[in-house]
Motif scaffolding. Structure first.
Motif, PDB file in Angstrom:
ATOM      1  N   GLY A  93       0.802  -1.215   0.000  1.00  0.00           N
ATOM      2  CA  GLY A  93       0.000   0.000   0.000  1.00  0.00           C
ATOM      3  C   GLY A  93       0.835   1.265   0.000  1.00  0.00           C
ATOM      4  N   MET A  94       0.183   2.392  -0.268  1.00  0.00           N
ATOM      5  CA  MET A  94       0.888   3.673  -0.350  1.00  0.00           C
ATOM      6  C   MET A  94       1.439   4.115   0.997  1.00  0.00           C
ATOM      7  N   ALA A  95       0.815   3.715   2.102  1.00  0.00           N
ATOM      8  CA  ALA A  95       1.309   4.118   3.422  1.00  0.00           C
ATOM      9  C   ALA A  95       2.736   3.609   3.626  1.00  0.00           C
ATOM     10  N   VAL A  96       2.970   2.369   3.211  1.00  0.00           N
ATOM     11  CA  VAL A  96       4.320   1.797   3.308  1.00  0.00           C
ATOM     12  C   VAL A  96       5.230   2.408   2.243  1.00  0.00           C
ATOM     13  N   SER A  97       4.695   2.591   1.030  1.00  0.00           N
ATOM     14  CA  SER A  97       5.495   3.171  -0.051  1.00  0.00           C
ATOM     15  C   SER A  97       6.026   4.550   0.305  1.00  0.00           C
ATOM     16  N   GLU A  98       5.248   5.301   1.066  1.00  0.00           N
ATOM     17  CA  GLU A  98       5.659   6.658   1.441  1.00  0.00           C
ATOM     18  C   GLU A  98       6.839   6.660   2.410  1.00  0.00           C
ATOM     19  N   ARG A  99       7.027   5.563   3.144  1.00  0.00           N
ATOM     20  CA  ARG A  99       8.047   5.552   4.203  1.00  0.00           C
ATOM     21  C   ARG A  99       9.191   4.579   3.968  1.00  0.00           C
ATOM     22  N   VAL A 100       9.046   3.677   3.003  1.00  0.00           N
ATOM     23  CA  VAL A 100      10.008   2.582   2.889  1.00  0.00           C
ATOM     24  C   VAL A 100      11.418   3.069   2.549  1.00  0.00           C
ATOM     25  N   SER A 101      11.558   4.093   1.723  1.00  0.00           N
ATOM     26  CA  SER A 101      12.905   4.569   1.387  1.00  0.00           C
ATOM     27  C   SER A 101      13.587   5.177   2.602  1.00  0.00           C
ATOM     28  N   GLU A 102      12.819   5.867   3.429  1.00  0.00           N
ATOM     29  CA  GLU A 102      13.363   6.457   4.654  1.00  0.00           C
ATOM     30  C   GLU A 102      13.857   5.379   5.606  1.00  0.00           C
ATOM     31  N   VAL A 103      13.047   4.342   5.781  1.00  0.00           N
ATOM     32  CA  VAL A 103      13.414   3.264   6.699  1.00  0.00           C
ATOM     33  C   VAL A 103      14.576   2.449   6.144  1.00  0.00           C
ATOM     34  N   SER A 104      14.539   2.142   4.849  1.00  0.00           N
ATOM     35  CA  SER A 104      15.584   1.301   4.271  1.00  0.00           C
ATOM     36  C   SER A 104      16.922   2.029   4.161  1.00  0.00           C
ATOM     37  N   ALA A 105      16.909   3.354   4.312  1.00  0.00           N
ATOM     38  CA  ALA A 105      18.165   4.111   4.286  1.00  0.00           C
ATOM     39  C   ALA A 105      18.914   4.040   5.614  1.00  0.00           C
ATOM     40  N   LEU A 106      18.247   3.557   6.669  1.00  0.00           N
ATOM     41  CA  LEU A 106      18.887   3.477   7.976  1.00  0.00           C
ATOM     42  C   LEU A 106      19.996   2.420   7.958  1.00  0.00           C
ATOM     43  N   PRO A 107      21.224   2.778   8.328  1.00  0.00           N
ATOM     44  CA  PRO A 107      22.343   1.817   8.283  1.00  0.00           C
ATOM     45  C   PRO A 107      22.060   0.527   9.032  1.00  0.00           C
ATOM     46  N   ARG A 108      21.465   0.620  10.232  1.00  0.00           N
ATOM     47  CA  ARG A 108      21.224  -0.598  11.020  1.00  0.00           C
ATOM     48  C   ARG A 108      20.216  -1.507  10.331  1.00  0.00           C
ATOM     49  N   VAL A 109      19.207  -0.922   9.707  1.00  0.00           N
ATOM     50  CA  VAL A 109      18.216  -1.719   8.980  1.00  0.00           C
ATOM     51  C   VAL A 109      18.887  -2.423   7.802  1.00  0.00           C
ATOM     52  N   ARG A 110      19.701  -1.691   7.061  1.00  0.00           N
ATOM     53  CA  ARG A 110      20.359  -2.283   5.900  1.00  0.00           C
ATOM     54  C   ARG A 110      21.322  -3.393   6.315  1.00  0.00           C
ATOM     55  N   HIS A 111      22.086  -3.165   7.361  1.00  0.00           N
ATOM     56  CA  HIS A 111      23.019  -4.195   7.820  1.00  0.00           C
ATOM     57  C   HIS A 111      22.267  -5.474   8.195  1.00  0.00           C
ATOM     58  N   CYS A 112      21.173  -5.314   8.880  1.00  0.00           N
ATOM     59  CA  CYS A 112      20.374  -6.459   9.324  1.00  0.00           C
ATOM     60  C   CYS A 112      19.809  -7.226   8.136  1.00  0.00           C
ATOM     61  N   MET A 113      19.244  -6.504   7.157  1.00  0.00           N
ATOM     62  CA  MET A 113      18.633  -7.147   5.992  1.00  0.00           C
ATOM     63  C   MET A 113      19.695  -7.763   5.072  1.00  0.00           C
ATOM     64  N   VAL A 114      20.830  -7.083   4.893  1.00  0.00           N
ATOM     65  CA  VAL A 114      21.891  -7.617   4.036  1.00  0.00           C
ATOM     66  C   VAL A 114      22.430  -8.925   4.608  1.00  0.00           C
ATOM     67  N   GLU A 115      22.589  -8.986   5.913  1.00  0.00           N
ATOM     68  CA  GLU A 115      23.051 -10.216   6.561  1.00  0.00           C
ATOM     69  C   GLU A 115      22.082 -11.362   6.292  1.00  0.00           C
ATOM     70  N   LEU A 116      20.781 -11.068   6.392  1.00  0.00           N
ATOM     71  CA  LEU A 116      19.768 -12.085   6.142  1.00  0.00           C
ATOM     72  C   LEU A 116      19.764 -12.499   4.672  1.00  0.00           C
ATOM     73  N   GLN A 117      19.912 -11.522   3.773  1.00  0.00           N
ATOM     74  CA  GLN A 117      19.925 -11.816   2.342  1.00  0.00           C
ATOM     75  C   GLN A 117      21.113 -12.686   1.958  1.00  0.00           C
ATOM     76  N   ARG A 118      22.268 -12.414   2.546  1.00  0.00           N
ATOM     77  CA  ARG A 118      23.454 -13.222   2.236  1.00  0.00           C
ATOM     78  C   ARG A 118      23.289 -14.666   2.707  1.00  0.00           C
ATOM     79  N   LYS A 119      22.635 -14.845   3.838  1.00  0.00           N
ATOM     80  CA  LYS A 119      22.361 -16.197   4.330  1.00  0.00           C
ATOM     81  C   LYS A 119      21.462 -16.939   3.342  1.00  0.00           C
ATOM     82  N   MET A 120      20.479 -16.215   2.788  1.00  0.00           N
ATOM     83  CA  MET A 120      19.548 -16.831   1.839  1.00  0.00           C
ATOM     84  C   MET A 120      20.252 -17.267   0.556  1.00  0.00           C
ATOM     85  N   GLY A 121      21.343 -16.579   0.199  1.00  0.00           N
ATOM     86  CA  GLY A 121      22.003 -16.847  -1.069  1.00  0.00           C
ATOM     87  C   GLY A 121      23.222 -17.746  -0.995  1.00  0.00           C
ATOM     88  N   LYS A 122      23.499 -18.320   0.152  1.00  0.00           N
ATOM     89  CA  LYS A 122      24.710 -19.129   0.311  1.00  0.00           C
ATOM     90  C   LYS A 122      24.754 -20.332  -0.618  1.00  0.00           C
TER      91      LYS A 122
END
Length: 233
Positions: A93-122
């Motif tokens: 929905g648009m409520a999430v679309s309006e905020r997702v770039s702001e949240v995903s720009a947070l270093p701690r959020v990105r570090h957490c998600m990148v770690e999870l993504q790398r595990k998925m791709g091993k």
């Protein structure tokens, strides 16, 4: 058969996810929509009134977030689960679309998600799309794609996507949202959106979905065949 990692990056509403899903299905690979992961985090933040400018609040929230993808036999697609609940509809929905770039720009959020993504791709045999897959998550991916499209075409596509979900949003509001997301995605300090040096560019403005999928499949199969030939040698 040799398995590889296919990283697909690019702007919002270029057809990344739809293309990636079909490529994964044709190769019998796993598909991971990293955008959905950041949307799920954003949805959690909105539901629990987490202030992105509060580092402690963000850190505590991330410890409580579990994201998984489950295959839906009826739709033939992976759907996003947040802490055991299917949130596929809510995160689009648009409520999430309006905020997702702001949240995903947070270093701690990105570090957490990148770690999870790398595990998925091993195990490889994976198609993953997002903003920083070829540059940060899998810089050694065997095939990297960067997708782009005309801005007006992207806005029209996003409006059609929302209409398909029974969400009527004015085109100007969608244009404003895309422009804001482009600005944040390309200028953030942590893993900004950019083309990897060895990525192939696909402009989807005037290409069909089948053409996009076939282009990537052709490149992927060439790489797979070449690596198998080298291994035999």
């Amino acid at each position: 058969m040799k398995k590889i990692v296919i990283a697909i990056d690019g702007y919002s509403a270029c057809g990344k996810s739809s293309t990636a899903k079909q490529v994964a299905a044709q190769l019998n690979y796993a598909y991971i929509d990293t955008g959905a992961m950041y949307r799920a985090v954003t949805y959690y933040f909105l539901q629990h009134f987490i202030n992105p400018t509060n580092p402690r609040g963000v850190e505590d929230a991330l410890k409580k977030i579990g994201i998984e993808f489950h295959y839906n036999a009826k739709t033939g697609a992976n759907e996003t689960y947040l802490n055991g609940l299917n949130v596929e509809k809510e995160i689009r929905g648009m409520a999430v679309s309006e905020r997702v770039s702001e949240v995903s720009a947070l270093p701690r959020v990105r570090h957490c998600m990148v770690e999870l993504q790398r595990k998925m791709g091993k195990k490889k045999g994976l198609v993953m799309d997002g903003r920083d897959i070829g540059t940060t998550v899998f810089p050694d991916a065997e095939l990297k794609i960067f997708m782009t499209a005309d801005f007006d075409e992207r806005a029209a596509r996003r409006q059609r996507e929302l209409l398909d979900k029974n969400q009527l949003v004015a085109l100007e509001a969608i244009r404003d949202n895309l422009a804001k997301r482009d600005r944040i995605d390309t200028t953030r300090a942590e893993s900004p959106l950019r083309k990897a040096e060895d990525a192939y560019v696909i402009d989807t403005t005037h290409t069909t979905m089948d053409e996009q999928v076939n282009m990537i499949l052709h490149m992927a199969r060439e790489i797979i065949n070449q690596e198998e030939f080298q291994n035999k040698g």
